[in-house]
Enzyme design. Structure first.
Site: not given
Length: 801
Positions: A488, A689, A693
């Site tokens: 990410d 995080d 996700d």
């Protein structure tokens, strides 16, 4: 199988009840047709003294919860009220009963209240929870006492039987067996009593293990010797000596028992050391805190008395008692115990601090936020303890071998006995008994069973000290095989929060940059937008004044406006200025109008005239470039998957040298990207995080969560990086490789040991080389193999990460 609600991979609410599942796929099938699986079945009862994992005796209500079958798995059905009661009871138990639950290091599905032995392998159970103080180990104390007493009796027995006449000890042949009987009986029957208990349990539970072999070997040698001592006349004349006595093996039975006891003592002592990493973490927390009362007075209180909201003073050189936020003062804090980074971190008012970390310099006052089991230190200990009891896929190989190993060894011992009785030299019975007992003793599969769990336990503790929390052994093993890392952007590659990177004045403006930033921060102070907070933080960092605002107005998605010191201030996007008929001067950098990078622009107008623009960006973490470079050099392909706009994603990817970018991706689509890569045959790890996700973290072969991220992301991951920077993945991969290498060494040693030891013990090489292994040497070799495996696993404590 039974599903532990605390470790379930998924749970589903259905008709007011909570259903727990061992895998997300099972939960999905259940949701498609709940009625299909809601057929009551008889709940299996755990062996005597054991507790089913989904209904431990910590909560009687939980134990009464019904069970249903789904997709060939058994699941526990727990009403919400019962679940809440279990949680409260569990917390009470963990806090008040320090030796409530014990488990087997080789078979973590075995959970028992109080110490004992495993019904599957016979090994001593160990506490599931680790405490700061070293708890008394009754199993270790008992084995140590039995060993020293047995050694004291076995030494003269061995001397008397093996070299008595050589030392001038003349004992009448009729009396010698009785002396040996007196010396050996307490050793075998008292010293070896735990082994015979486990031997009998293995027969009752139909679970042959190492103690099956030990019980058969020592029991056969001892019983044969007793009969030969009391009734020598029942043996054929060819078996008796010139004095009419039959051969006895008291010294073999006693020395074998003593050596097995020594192996148990060394093994238990070494297993205690595997929890040293966790105990060292627990000992980082101070025992007292300095609480500041409402009147300003200070009082030292026990750490257990600290409550959320308490104001605590932390002096230089002291460890921070609990997690919280600094309210007054500043300092440099050494956070190496959770992040692995040696450099202290500067902390000021408003910054968060972690319990157990070291206050290196200044004094400060903090507000307690998370205490007791909620602190990061306590959560780390919990994660490490659970991971140490998880099973790596490589353990399945050892389990499959062990399932057939003991019956094969018993059959080999029988064949060895028959072979020596039928074809061996005289005295045939003596040779046959020695060979059979040696096979049974040397083939104990303890080294094979310990090979994997010992390495996992040590590796997880080592990772905790390096800021890498391993939540399960499978993730640790799989990480070394990963060839693709999906990352990410926001919060993983970048800091996750915008910062003002430049203040740009338009031509003809009469304001200074600091004046512009001060006015912008004043008007943005009343806004909750992330860009507004970033502007205010930038002004506060430069200690610029913030002025009172009147007539404040916010336009969602566009900006804010109001009066500051009598002037009309407008701050927002270019579109808002146009709506308010404020002209933007010609020649303004077009990147301010339509940013092509990861930056955002906030235009500032004073009294209907555009005077400047602030450029804000989410900066790449300082540690990210080195981490990306190291991963790429290690052969890992990086793929950025983000919900951010394409221009921002491509800018960050270009800066870091990441070639593949998937931008403007929805949370469910992130998981699809992971599956798409898996279909290409790639082994995929996902690092993220945020809540968005979590689906991708669960879908990946290895989910890696940033410790600075959300709880749901952390719960969906197999590995957690405490500090939240990608260098932790590099350290985790090194740990994974070292662990797999260590496990393979242990398994290779165990297999090689048994492959060579059994034929030698059976006498297969007697005709060629004259090799015939005595039971005492076989016992020493068996104990040495177990201790060697543990010693090799302990080398992981010094693994370089």
């Amino acid at each position: 199988m039974n599903v532990d609600p605390e470790k379930a991979a998924a749970k589903v609410e259905h008709v007011g009840k909570t259903y727990y599942f061992c895998a997300p796929g099972c939960a999905k099938r259940f949701l498609q047709a709940p009625e299909k699986y809601l057929q009551p079945v008889k709940t299996q009862t755990a062996p005597s003294g054991l507790v089913n994992l989904h209904s431990t005796s910590r909560s009687s209500a939980a134990a009464a919860a019904p069970a249903t079958k789904h997709a060939n798995h058994e699941v526990s059905v727990v009403p919400a009220a019962v679940e809440a009661k279990r949680k409260r009871t569990s917390e009470d138990t963990s806090a008040g009963d320090k030796q409530a639950r014990y488990t087997c290091p080789m078979h973590p599905q075995i959970v028992q209240i109080g110490p004992g032995s495993c019904p599957i392998c016979g090994m001593a159970l160990e506490p599931m929870d680790v405490f700061a103080e070293v708890e008394a180990d009754p199993e270790y104390d008992s084995m140590r006492l039995r060993f020293w007493v047995s050694a004291a009796l076995s030494a003269p027995l061995l001397v008397l039987a093996m070299s008595g006449e050589a030392l001038g000890l003349h004992v009448a042949p009729a009396i010698l067996p009785w002396i040996e009987f007196v010396l050996a009986t307490p050793v075998v029957l008292w010293g070896g009593w735990p082994f015979f208990q486990r031997f009998w349990a293995s027969l009752i539970d139909r679970s042959p293990n190492m103690f099956t072999l030990i019980g058969l070997g020592t029991g056969a040698a001892y019983l044969d010797s007793v009969i030969a001592t009391i009734f020598p006349q029942i043996f054929p004349a060819s078996f008796r000596d010139m004095h009419g006595g039959a051969p006895v093996y008291f010294e073999a039975a006693a020395v074998i028992t003593t050596l097995v006891l020594l192996g148990q003592v060394l093994e238990l002592r070494a297993r205690q050391r595997t929890s040293g990493a966790i105990r060292a973490l627990l000992n980082l927390a101070p025992q007292q805190a300095h609480r500041i009362a409402g009147d300003g007075s200070e009082k030292d209180i026990s750490l257990s008395e600290v409550q959320p909201g308490d104001r605590l003073r932390v002096r230089p050189g002291e460890r921070i008692p609990v997690d919280g936020t600094i309210r007054e003062g500043a300092s440099a804090v050494d956070e190496s115990m959770v992040t692995g980074e040696p450099m202290p971190v500067d902390k000021v008012a408003g910054d968060k601090v972690i319990g157990g970390t070291l206050n290196a310099s200044g004094s400060f006052v903090m507000e307690a936020k998370r205490v007791g089991s909620e602190t990061m230190l306590a959560q780390i200990v919990k994660l490490v303890s659970e991971a140490q009891r998880s099973r790596a896929p490589m353990q399945r190989l050892a389990d499959r071998v062990a399932a057939y190993f003991v019956p094969t060894v018993i059959a080999t011992a029988v064949l060895a006995f028959l072979g020596w009785m039928l074809f061996g030299p005289e005295p045939r019975f003596a040779h046959a008994l020695v060979a059979a007992v040696s096979v049974l003793i040397i083939a104990c599969p303890c080294a094979l069973g310990l090979a994997t769990p010992m390495s996992i336990m040590v590796a997880v503790g080592r990772g905790a000290h390096a800021g890498v929390l391993v939540r399960n052994a499978e993730a640790l093993e799989m990480l070394a095989k990963v060839d693709t890392l999906v990352v990410d952007k926001t919060g993983t590659l970048t800091e996750g929060k915008p910062r003002v990177i430049s203040v740009n004045m338009f031509e003809g403006s009469a304001l200074h940059e600091d004046e512009l930033l001060s006015l912008a921060a004043s008007i943005e102070h009343s806004s909750e937008h992330p860009l507004a907070r970033a502007i205010v933080s930038a002004a506060q960092a430069k200690r610029l004044p913030l002025f009172a605002v009147s007539d404040f107005r916010s336009t969602a998605g566009s900006g804010v406006e109001g009066r500051v010191s009598g002037r009309k201030i407008l701050a927002g996007a270019a579109g808002l200025l146009r709506e308010r008929e404020v002209d933007i001067p010609r020649g303004v950098n077009p990147n301010f109008l339509i940013p092509e990078s990861s930056a955002s622009s906030v235009f500032i107008a004073v009294d209907r005239r555009a005077v400047g623009a602030l450029l804000l960006a989410d900066r790449v973490k300082a540690s990210t470039p080195d981490a990306v470079r190291a991963l790429q050099e290690d052969g890992v392909r990086l793929v950025m998957v983000t919900g951010d706009r394409g221009s921002a994603a491509k800018s960050v990817a270009s800066e870091l040298g990441i070639e593949q970018v998937e931008a403007e991706v929805q949370p469910n689509e992130k998981a699809e990207v992971v599956r798409w890569l898996q279909k290409q045959g790639r082994i995929v790890a996902m690092a993220g995080d945020g809540i968005n996700d979590a689906p991708a973290l669960a879908a990946a072969d290895v989910g890696i969560a940033m410790g600075t991220g959300t709880d749901v992301a952390i719960e969906s991951a197999g590995i957690v990086l405490v500090k939240g920077d990608l260098r932790g993945i590099v350290r985790a991969r090194r740990l994974s490789r070292a662990t797999i290498r260590n496990i393979r060494q242990n398994l290779a040693f165990a297999f090689l040991y048994n492959t060579l030891g059994i034929p030698i013990a059976a006498g297969a090489f007697y005709l060629l080389f004259g090799w015939l292994l005595s039971p005492m040497l076989a016992s020493a070799a068996m104990s040495f193999s177990s201790v060697s495996v543990i010693a090799n696993a302990l080398r992981l404590r010094k693994a370089g990460l």
